[in-house]
Design a protein around this motif. Structure first.
Motif, PDB file in Angstrom:
ATOM      1  N   ALA A 152     -81.293  29.575  35.949  1.00  0.00           N
ATOM      2  CA  ALA A 152     -82.693  29.144  36.004  1.00  0.00           C
ATOM      3  C   ALA A 152     -82.818  27.928  36.903  1.00  0.00           C
ATOM      4  O   ALA A 152     -81.916  27.104  37.002  1.00  0.00           O
ATOM      5  CB  ALA A 152     -83.199  28.822  34.605  1.00  0.00           C
TER       6      ALA A 152
ATOM      7  N   LEU B 154     -87.910  24.152  36.666  1.00  0.00           N
ATOM      8  CA  LEU B 154     -88.868  24.901  35.869  1.00  0.00           C
ATOM      9  C   LEU B 154     -88.695  24.679  34.373  1.00  0.00           C
ATOM     10  O   LEU B 154     -89.526  25.108  33.586  1.00  0.00           O
ATOM     11  CB  LEU B 154     -88.750  26.400  36.170  1.00  0.00           C
ATOM     12  CG  LEU B 154     -88.910  26.820  37.634  1.00  0.00           C
ATOM     13  CD1 LEU B 154     -88.870  28.327  37.751  1.00  0.00           C
ATOM     14  CD2 LEU B 154     -90.203  26.269  38.221  1.00  0.00           C
ATOM     15  N   SER B 155     -87.619  24.007  33.960  1.00  0.00           N
ATOM     16  CA  SER B 155     -87.349  23.823  32.543  1.00  0.00           C
ATOM     17  C   SER B 155     -87.703  22.415  32.078  1.00  0.00           C
ATOM     18  O   SER B 155     -88.601  22.211  31.285  1.00  0.00           O
ATOM     19  CB  SER B 155     -85.887  24.147  32.241  1.00  0.00           C
ATOM     20  OG  SER B 155     -85.614  25.493  32.598  1.00  0.00           O
TER      21      SER B 155
ATOM     22  N   ASP C  79     -90.226  30.016  33.562  1.00  0.00           N
ATOM     23  CA  ASP C  79     -89.086  30.906  33.759  1.00  0.00           C
ATOM     24  C   ASP C  79     -88.920  31.793  32.534  1.00  0.00           C
ATOM     25  O   ASP C  79     -88.992  31.319  31.397  1.00  0.00           O
ATOM     26  CB  ASP C  79     -87.823  30.069  33.993  1.00  0.00           C
ATOM     27  CG  ASP C  79     -86.680  30.890  34.548  1.00  0.00           C
ATOM     28  OD1 ASP C  79     -86.297  31.884  33.900  1.00  0.00           O
ATOM     29  OD2 ASP C  79     -86.164  30.545  35.624  1.00  0.00           O
TER      30      ASP C  79
ATOM     31  N   ARG D 245     -92.389  39.502  34.258  1.00  0.00           N
ATOM     32  CA  ARG D 245     -91.318  38.633  34.769  1.00  0.00           C
ATOM     33  C   ARG D 245     -89.900  39.178  34.532  1.00  0.00           C
ATOM     34  O   ARG D 245     -88.965  38.770  35.200  1.00  0.00           O
ATOM     35  CB  ARG D 245     -91.403  37.242  34.125  1.00  0.00           C
ATOM     36  CG  ARG D 245     -92.720  36.500  34.318  1.00  0.00           C
ATOM     37  CD  ARG D 245     -92.882  35.985  35.732  1.00  0.00           C
ATOM     38  NE  ARG D 245     -93.982  35.036  35.819  1.00  0.00           N
ATOM     39  CZ  ARG D 245     -95.234  35.334  36.126  1.00  0.00           C
ATOM     40  NH1 ARG D 245     -95.551  36.601  36.378  1.00  0.00           N
ATOM     41  NH2 ARG D 245     -96.166  34.412  36.186  1.00  0.00           N
TER      42      ARG D 245
END
Length: 676
Positions: free
Chosen positions: A6, A10-11, A486, A519
Motif C-alpha cells: 500500500a 494513503l494510510s 486504499d 477497487r
C-alpha cells in the motif's frame, strides 16, 4: 495470508505528542494556524521538518468531505519550476481538531505571502509594460511544466498567487490539489460554461480553462482590483454572455497594443479562438500573431419573456431554464422557443433542431416516451452546447459528473435518470464539432447505466461514485472518519470501528460493498450477490466470505475487534445448519476463532464443506425417514380405521344373515304346526 503493498501516503495516522506526523518526517502543529495562507476549503498550519528544523514550510489541511486531486498530487510532488509553489509531500493524517483523518499537503512557505488576501482587496496596479516580466513569464513557465506532466491547474486567480521571497519579486502559482478542479474559482475567473456550472461539477477541463483564468487574473493584477466590482456572479455571467468576457473584464482600462493582443487571445469566449502555450511563447518572443476578433453574441430583437425575466441571448435562456425547471415544460412543448429563435434571433439552425426535438417528444408520448425532463434537457443543450449538461437539479460538465455526484449524493436519482435516458448522447449530438472525449463520455455513460439499473449491494449510485472518482475515499458512515483510500485499509478501519459502533450493525453497507467492488481485483460477484439475497442466512455468509477474502488477500494478519464483531452477528449463518448438535458445536467453537482474529478461519468453520455436506445429507436422510415414518403412521391410522369399518360391515352382514336364518326357522316352525 498475503499483505497487499500500500502507498503509505494513503494510510497515515502516525502521531507524536498530539501532533500528526506525515511520512515520518513532517510534524504538523494543529495549535499553530497560519490564517493568512488559508484557502477557501483548506486551512494552513505550521510544519516542522524533522530533518531540517530551520526549513520554512507549511501544510494545507483539506476538508475531509471534499475529495482533493490526489493524482495531481502524485504528479506535482517534488517538481520545481519558476512560477510554481513547490509541493513537497502529501498524505493522509490523523487530524485531532476534527477527530478524524484527512489529507494534508506540504508546501514551501512563500515568504512574501499572497498577492491579495481576497478579491475585494485593492493593491497597486501592475504596469502593463512590465506585466510581461512580472506576471506572464513566471506563470507561463509554471503552466508549461504542468502541461508536460498532464496537469491542468484550474485554480488560477489573484488570491492564489504568492511571492516566494520577502521582496515580493518571485511570483508563483499556488495550490491546485486541495479541492476538485475549479471548485474554489469565482465566476470572474471561469469561462462562461464553467461559471454557469455548480462548482462541484465543473470537471477537469483542459488548457482552455487555464488560459482563460490566466487572462482574467492578469486583468485583475493590471487593474489592481476586481475589474467588475459592482457585479455579483450571476451578473458577471450575464455580462460575459451579452458583452463578451473581454469587454466585461477589460472595460475602459487603458492597455498597450501588446497587452490587448494577449488578453484578446486569453479571454476569447470560444475555445477554438483561445490561445495555447505556443502562442504565448510567440508573444513573449515579441512575434505578432493573427489578432483574435472579438464578436458580440447575437442579441434577440425582441426579448423572450420567461418567469418574468426578459432574455435576449440563447445561453442565458438555457441558464434561466435550468434555474426554473418546472416552469419550462409549457414553453418547451408549445414551440415558443423555436419561434423566438427563428424570428427574433434569426437562428434557423437551432430553431429547426429544437423543433425536431419537440416533434420527437410528441411522437414518443404514446410509446416509452420522451418526457418533459428529457425534452427540456435537450433544449438546454441545443441553446448552449458548450455549457453544462442540465437535467432537473443535476447540472455538471460531463467530466464533472463524479465530483458532482459525490458532493451531492441526494441528486443520485436525477443522475440515474439522465444516464438511463441517454442525455449524454444528446450532449454529443449537440456539439458543433467532434472531439475525442465525446466518445469517452459516451462509453463511461454506458458503463454507469449498468450500475444504476441494478439496485443490489455493490451497484447503484454508490458504485457510480467510486467508478467515476477513482481516488474518492470510502464514504460509509462506519469508516468515514478513517478516510479509507486504499482497499487494503478497509479491514483495519472496520477493526477500529468495532470499538465505537453498535455491534448489531452489519459491517458491510452499500458504500463498503460498492467501494470493494470497484477497487478489489479479485472476482467477488458471488459474495456481493449474496449480500442482497432474500435469505438472512445466505446474506450473513456472503458478508463473512467477502471480509474473509479481503483478509486472505490483503491482510492484516489479525483483526480481533472485527472478528469479535463478526462472531456476535454470525447466528443466522449458524442457524443455516439443520443439525442441533452441529449448531451447538459452532456456537462453542466460534469464540475460539474470534480470539485468533482470523476471518478466513471463522468462515471456514461456518462453511466447512465436509460438515455442510454431512449436515445436508443428514438433513435429507432425516427428512426421508420422517416422510417414511409419517407414511407408516398414516398407514397404521388409516388401516385401523379400515378394519373398524370392515368389522362393522361384517357385523352388519352377520346380523342380517342370522336374522334371516331366525326368520326362516320361525316360518318353518309355524308352517310345520299348521300341517300337523
Amino acid at each position: 495470508m498475503a499483505t497487499a503493498p500500500a502507498d503509505e501516503r494513503l494510510s497515515g495516522g502516525a502521531m507524536s505528542n498530539g501532533k500528526p506526523v506525515l511520512r515520518d518526517r513532517y510534524l504538523i502543529d494543529p495549535a499553530s494556524p497560519i490564517p493568512e495562507l488559508d484557502l477557501p476549503n483548506a486551512s494552513a498550519f505550521l510544519v516542522t521538518d524533522r530533518r531540517d528544523a530551520a526549513r520554512e514550510i507549511y501544510a494545507l489541511v483539506c476538508r475531509p468531505e471534499i475529495t482533493p486531486r490526489m493524482k495531481e498530487m502524485r504528479s506535482l510532488r517534488g517538481l520545481s519550476s519558476p512560477g510554481l509553489l513547490p509541493l513537497l509531500e502529501w498524505g493522509v493524517i490523523e487530524w485531532p481538531p476534527l477527530d478524524r483523518r484527512t489529507i494534508a499537503v506540504i508546501y514551501q512557505r512563500p515568504k512574501g505571502g499572497k498577492f491579495v488576501r481576497g478579491l475585494s482587496e485593492t493593491v497597486a496596479p501592475i504596469d502593463p509594460l512590465s506585466a510581461r516580466d512580472v506576471i506572464i513569464t513566471p506563470l507561463y513557465a509554471a503552466l508549461r511544466l504542468l502541461a508536460s506532466n498532464n496537469v491542468v491547474h484550474r485554480a488560477i486567480r489573484p488570491d492564489n498567487l504568492y511571492y516566494l521571497d520577502e521582496k515580493r519579486t518571485q511570483l508563483v502559482l499556488g495550490d491546485c490539489v486541495t479541492t476538485p478542479p475549479g471548485y474554489d474559482q469565482h465566476a470572474l475567473f471561469e469561462n462562461i460554461g464553467s461559471a454557469m456550472t455548480p462548482r462541484a461539477g465543473r470537471g477537469r477541463g483542459d488548457f482552455h480553462n487555464d488560459m482563460y483564468s490566466l487572462g482574467a487574473t492578469v486583468m485583475f493584477m493590471i487593474a489592481g482590483r476586481n475589474p467588475a466590482p459592482t457585479m455579483d456572479e450571476r451578473e458577471i455571467i450575464a455580462s460575459k454572455v451579452s458583452a463578451t468576457s473581454f469587454r466585461t473584464l477589460v472595460g475602459e482600462i487603458p492597455l498597450n497594443d501588446s497587452m490587448l493582443e494577449l488578453l484578446r487571445g486569453l479571454l476569447a469566449d470560444e475555445n477554438a479562438m483561445i490561445w495555447n502555450l505556443e502562442k504565448i511563447d510567440l508573444w513573449l518572443s515579441g512575434k505578432r500573431t493573427t489578432p483574435v476578433q472579438m464578436k458580440r453574441p447575437k442579441k434577440a430583437k425582441t426579448a423572450f419573456m420567461f418567469v418574468g425575466m426578459p432574455i435576449t441571448h440563447k445561453r442565458l435562456l438555457a441558464q434561466a431554464i435550468a434555474l426554473n425547471w418546472d416552469a419550462a415544460a409549457k414553453i418547451a412543448r408549445e414551440g415558443e422557443i423555436e419561434v423566438w429563435l427563428r424570428h427574433s434571433l434569426e437562428d434557423k439552425e437551432t430553431a429547426e433542431r429544437i423543433g425536431a426535438a419537440v416533434r420527437d417528444a410528441t411522437a414518443d408520448e404514446l410509446g416509452s416516451g420522451m418526457d418533459d425532463h428529457v425534452l427540456i434537457s435537450r433544449i438546454c443543450l441545443l441553446l448552449d452546447p458548450s455549457g453544462p449538461i442540465r437535467y432537473r437539479d443535476f447540472i455538471a460538465m460531463p467530466d464533472g459528473f463524479g465530483t458532482a455526484l459525490e458532493q451531492n449524493p441526494s441528486l443520485g436519482q436525477y443522475y440515474a435518470e439522465l444516464i438511463k435516458k441517454e442525455i449524454v448522447r444528446f450532449w454529443t449530438e449537440a456539439q458543433p464539432i467532434y472531439m475525442p472525449d465525446q466518445s469517452l463520455h459516451l462509453e463511461i455513460s454506458k458503463n454507469m447505466e449498468q450500475h444504476v439499473r441494478q439496485t443490489g449491494m455493490g451497484s447503484g449510485i454508490e458504485r457510480c461514485i467510486y467508478e467515476l472518482n477513482d481516488m474518492a475515499p470510502c464514504r460509509s458512515p462506519l469508516i468515514e472518519r478513517d478516510y479509507v483510500l486504499d482497499i487494503a485499509d478497509i479491514l483495519p478501519a472496520l477493526d477500529r470501528a468495532s470499538k465505537r459502533v453498535d455491534r448489531t450493525t452489519l459491517p458491510v453497507d452499500r458504500h463498503i460493498a460498492a467501494f470493494v467492488k470497484s477497487r478489489f481485483d479479485n472476482n467477488i460477484d458471488k459474495q456481493v450477490e449474496a449480500l442482497t439475497a432474500g435469505s438472512k442466512e445466505r446474506a450473513t455468509l456472503g458478508m463473512i466470505s467477502l471480509l474473509a477474502m479481503l483478509q486472505w488477500r490483503l491482510g492484516p494478519e489479525t483483526v480481533f475487534g472485527l472478528s469479535s464483531w463478526i462472531g456476535g452477528i454470525a447466528q443466522p449463518a449458524i442457524n443455516s445448519y439443520h443439525s442441533r448438535s452441529q449448531r451447538k458445536r459452532l456456537e462453542r467453537d466460534i469464540p475460539k476463532m474470534v480470539r485468533r482474529g482470523s476471518l478466513p478461519e471463522i468462515y471456514n468453520l461456518l462453511e466447512d464443506k465436509e460438515q455442510r455436506d454431512t449436515d445436508t445429507s443428514g438433513y435429507a436422510k432425516a427428512v426421508e425417514e420422517f416422510r417414511e415414518a409419517q407414511a407408516e403412521a398414516i398407514e397404521i391410522e388409516t388401516g385401523e380405521e379400515r378394519r373398524k369399518i370392515e368389522a362393522k360391515l361384517y357385523g352388519q352382514q352377520t346380523a342380517a344373515v342370522i336374522s334371516l336364518l331366525i326368520g326362516m326357522t320361525v316360518l318353518t316352525l309355524m308352517f310345520a304346526g299348521r300341517m300337523f
